[in-house]
Design an enzyme around this catalytic site. Sequence first.
Site, PDB file in Angstrom:
ATOM      1  N   SER A 130      22.826 -13.471 -17.852  1.00 13.37           N
ATOM      2  CA  SER A 130      23.014 -12.920 -16.513  1.00 13.37           C
ATOM      3  C   SER A 130      21.683 -12.872 -15.781  1.00 13.37           C
ATOM      4  O   SER A 130      20.620 -12.704 -16.400  1.00 13.37           O
ATOM      5  CB  SER A 130      23.562 -11.506 -16.691  1.00 13.37           C
ATOM      6  OG  SER A 130      23.215 -10.685 -15.618  1.00 13.37           O
ATOM      7  N   TYR A 155      23.089  -2.781 -19.847  1.00 16.29           N
ATOM      8  CA  TYR A 155      23.761  -4.095 -19.825  1.00 16.29           C
ATOM      9  C   TYR A 155      22.720  -5.213 -19.743  1.00 16.29           C
ATOM     10  O   TYR A 155      22.748  -6.167 -20.526  1.00 16.29           O
ATOM     11  CB  TYR A 155      24.728  -4.177 -18.625  1.00 16.29           C
ATOM     12  CG  TYR A 155      25.103  -5.593 -18.296  1.00 16.29           C
ATOM     13  CD1 TYR A 155      25.927  -6.317 -19.159  1.00 16.29           C
ATOM     14  CD2 TYR A 155      24.619  -6.230 -17.150  1.00 16.29           C
ATOM     15  CE1 TYR A 155      26.243  -7.636 -18.892  1.00 16.29           C
ATOM     16  CE2 TYR A 155      24.930  -7.545 -16.873  1.00 16.29           C
ATOM     17  CZ  TYR A 155      25.741  -8.244 -17.746  1.00 16.29           C
ATOM     18  OH  TYR A 155      26.042  -9.560 -17.483  1.00 16.29           O
ATOM     19  N   LYS A 159      21.457  -8.371 -22.470  1.00 13.12           N
ATOM     20  CA  LYS A 159      21.351  -9.812 -22.190  1.00 13.12           C
ATOM     21  C   LYS A 159      19.937 -10.312 -22.503  1.00 13.12           C
ATOM     22  O   LYS A 159      19.770 -11.430 -23.004  1.00 13.12           O
ATOM     23  CB  LYS A 159      21.748 -10.105 -20.745  1.00 13.12           C
ATOM     24  CG  LYS A 159      23.233  -9.905 -20.479  1.00 13.12           C
ATOM     25  CD  LYS A 159      24.109 -10.823 -21.335  1.00 13.12           C
ATOM     26  CE  LYS A 159      25.582 -10.540 -21.221  1.00 13.12           C
ATOM     27  NZ  LYS A 159      26.418 -11.337 -22.137  1.00 13.12           N
TER      28      LYS A 159
END
Length: 347
Positions: A130, A155, A159
Amino acid sequence: MKERESIIVTGGAGYIGSHTIIELLQQTDYNIISIDNFSNSHANAYENIELITGKKITSIRLDLCDKDAVSKQLNSLNNIAGVIHFAAFKSVPESMADPLLYYHNNIESLINILDFCKQKAIRNFIFSSSCSVYGNIKDLPVTEESILGKAESPYAYTKQVGEQMVDAFTATATNFNAVILRYFNPVGAHISGNIGELPIGPPTSLVPIITRTAAGTIPKMSVHGNNYPTRDGSCIRDYVHVTDIADAHIKALQYLINQKNKNKLSLFNLGTGRGVTVLEAIDSFEKISGLKLNYEIGPRRDGDVEAIYANNNLAKQELKWETKFNIDEMMRTAWKWQQHLSQLKIN
Ligand code: UDP
């Protein structure tokens, strides 16, 4: 006769996974095996895939965090040409509220699927990353060479760590090549209107919130901040159509399988290269739908970066990838999908 090779798609019932399976079925001849535990998706995504493509896939219901279940349920699989690993949680606000859920789910599943690749000597791997890995970066548009900033959310951190894990594993594994794809903001739905984004529970992403507000299932939405130093004060993102993102996976897979990759690990930004503010996204929606959206300006949302958009030259050059949908088409397909859901009284 040679047995048909398979591609494993983890998270294949999810938003990007399901659109990628459609492109795989339409553009290639592989047998598709989807692994999903339906924690944030619906099994009927597969029926919609079949409706669109006229083709069936194999579905395995499995939590990839469960190491024993992974070895047991996947042990019999052979002749696998590649793995596309989507299965992960992806909401910035949810990860701010429950960081351990994100560390647990996104990291353990990745360890287990890489381990599985090792055991089965699978050669080709694609990892969903991402643009959130770039953090609050000032130098825009970002290239794959940009130095990663501090992760603004758990989050984003999963990643960053996931990318490092894929990198380290790829470096040590013989005959194993990987592509990391950094998605900017995938939105929109399949042009048929028969499949699209359908999270379990209330959506946290902008476009489903816009379409549900327009459909009346969300009474009023909020623009999270209009005092950022951007052209209209709202945050800038690089929205990119989900079918364009799906198509990049087919290209990345063929890039690896046909050994076009220059390095064992390749990394590509997947964005249109164009930044759009939240208010511009709302304008586009109002234009294509002819509706007035019920929204207010609210406070900033924790974990948000102010602005980010991609330099996508590398994906264009190496993968021969071109985006085909603009923001109006993204909104039009998202709205078509919402109307389909409203008709079925789903949302
Ligand atoms: N956003 C908003 N209202 C909402 C949901 C999102 O203003 O109800 C904004 C959010 O603050 C961000 C942008 O829309 O600036 C995109 O958010 P999204 O959650 O879709 O993606 P993210 O970039 O956070 O992964």
